[in-house]
Design an enzyme around this catalytic site. Structure first.
Site, short mmCIF file in Angstrom:
data_model
loop_
_atom_site.label_atom_id
_atom_site.label_comp_id
_atom_site.label_asym_id
_atom_site.label_seq_id
_atom_site.Cartn_x
_atom_site.Cartn_y
_atom_site.Cartn_z
N HIS A 99 -91.11 -55.02 14.93
CA HIS A 99 -91.67 -55.41 16.23
C HIS A 99 -90.52 -55.55 17.23
O HIS A 99 -89.44 -56.01 16.87
CB HIS A 99 -92.44 -56.73 16.09
CG HIS A 99 -93.25 -57.06 17.30
ND1 HIS A 99 -92.69 -57.60 18.43
CD2 HIS A 99 -94.57 -56.90 17.56
CE1 HIS A 99 -93.64 -57.77 19.34
NE2 HIS A 99 -94.79 -57.34 18.84
N GLU A 171 -95.73 -49.33 20.74
CA GLU A 171 -95.74 -50.51 21.59
C GLU A 171 -94.64 -50.41 22.65
O GLU A 171 -93.48 -50.80 22.40
CB GLU A 171 -95.48 -51.77 20.75
CG GLU A 171 -96.56 -52.03 19.72
CD GLU A 171 -96.74 -53.52 19.51
OE1 GLU A 171 -97.86 -53.99 19.66
OE2 GLU A 171 -95.75 -54.22 19.23
C1 PEP Z 1 -97.67 -57.48 20.31
O1 PEP Z 1 -97.18 -58.56 20.11
O2 PEP Z 1 -97.56 -56.62 19.44
C2 PEP Z 1 -98.42 -57.24 21.53
C3 PEP Z 1 -98.85 -56.04 21.78
O3 PEP Z 1 -98.59 -58.32 22.39
P1 PEP Z 1 -99.55 -58.37 23.67
O4 PEP Z 1 -100.89 -57.82 23.25
O5 PEP Z 1 -99.62 -59.83 24.03
O6 PEP Z 1 -98.92 -57.55 24.74
#
Ligand code: PEP
Length: 257
Positions: A99, A171
């Site tokens: 992450h 992400e």
């Molecule tokens: C995450 O922590 O993987 C994430 C996508 O957070 P958020 O949905 O709060 O942006």
């Protein structure tokens, strides 16, 4: 989504939120709201200390429990760390690896991510491997090169038969916890690119079957549009996964027949 070829997975990432008692309360509320038939898999990734409470609380709900991190060694003098075997033994199914918060605050690198992926697979877990670019990298126009590097290094040495257990989460760092979501087109472009990268590494059949999630401020209001993209097979959700009603609304968006 394309349920014909691969699983849709909606996974919550609680980060450093909720106590064990709050975990129980969340599960009780979720139970009253969850749709009876689920066409997607639901996962809740919780802080390590909450795992036993989560396993107990989500037991009869067809909700899998995930961890947010794992260490790559099997055992030994690594104070404070948790091994893949320990997670597996508790009943954990998924584990988030790489992450961006772990890369940013805890020195995780593409090399340690790869070691963790191997350790998780060895223990029989399903890694959710996170990749994503910063705003600066996007603006420099190097998103795709960076994503290819992250995907290739995370999967280095992973044999095809084990890849079936891997999930990749795209992400974009600039969209995490910022309220700023990538547009469906931006998210789809990178998720399609990730599938192409996997195809070059493992061939078309395996690339077609791997689940690729989007994560970054996914919420009830944008989930349907993101999940309508053929290469976005679910979401990794932070903030909106902390509230049972919001989380269920995202599950419902993924639950269309
Ligand atoms: C995450 O922590 O993987 C994430 C996508 O957070 P958020 O949905 O709060 O942006």
């Amino acid at each position: 989504m394309n349920r014909r070829y691969r699983k849709t997975i909606i996974a919550g990432n609680w980060k450093m939120n909720k106590t064990a008692s709050e975990t129980k309360k969340f599960a009780e509320e979720l139970k009253t709201l969850l749709p009876k038939a689920k066409w997607c898999d639901v996962v809740v990734c919780v802080p390590a200390v909450n795992i036993p409470a989560a396993i107990k609380a989500f037991k009869d709900m067809r909700v899998s429990v995930g961890a947010e991190n794992v260490f790559y060694e099997k055992s030994g003098a690594y104070t404070g760390e948790v091994s893949a075997d320990m997670l597996k033994d508790l009943g954990v199914k998924y584990v988030i690896i790489g992450h961006s918060e772990r890369r940013q605050y805890f020195g995780e690198t593409d090399v340690t991510v790869n070691k963790k992926v191997h350790a998780a697979l060895e223990a029989g877990l399903h890694p959710i491997i996170c990749v994503g670019e910063s705003l600066e990298q996007r603006e420099l126009g190097i998103t795709m090169e960076l994503i290819a590097l992250q995907v290739k290094s995370a999967l280095a040495g992973v044999p095809a038969e084990k890849l079936r257990r891997c999930v990749i989460a795209y992400e974009p760092i600039w969209a995490i916890g910022t309220g700023k979501t990538a547009t469906a087109e931006q998210a789809a472009e990178v998720c399609t690119f990730i599938r192409t990268t996997v195809r070059h590494l493992y061939g078309a059949r395996i690339a077609r079957s791997i689940t690729i999630q989007y994560g970054g401020s996914m919420k009830p209001s944008n989930a349907a549009e993101l999940l309508a993209q053929p290469d976005i097979d679910g979401g990794l959700i932070g903030g909106a996964a902390l509230k049972p009603d919001e989380f269920v609304n995202i599950i419902n968006a993924a639950n269309q027949e």
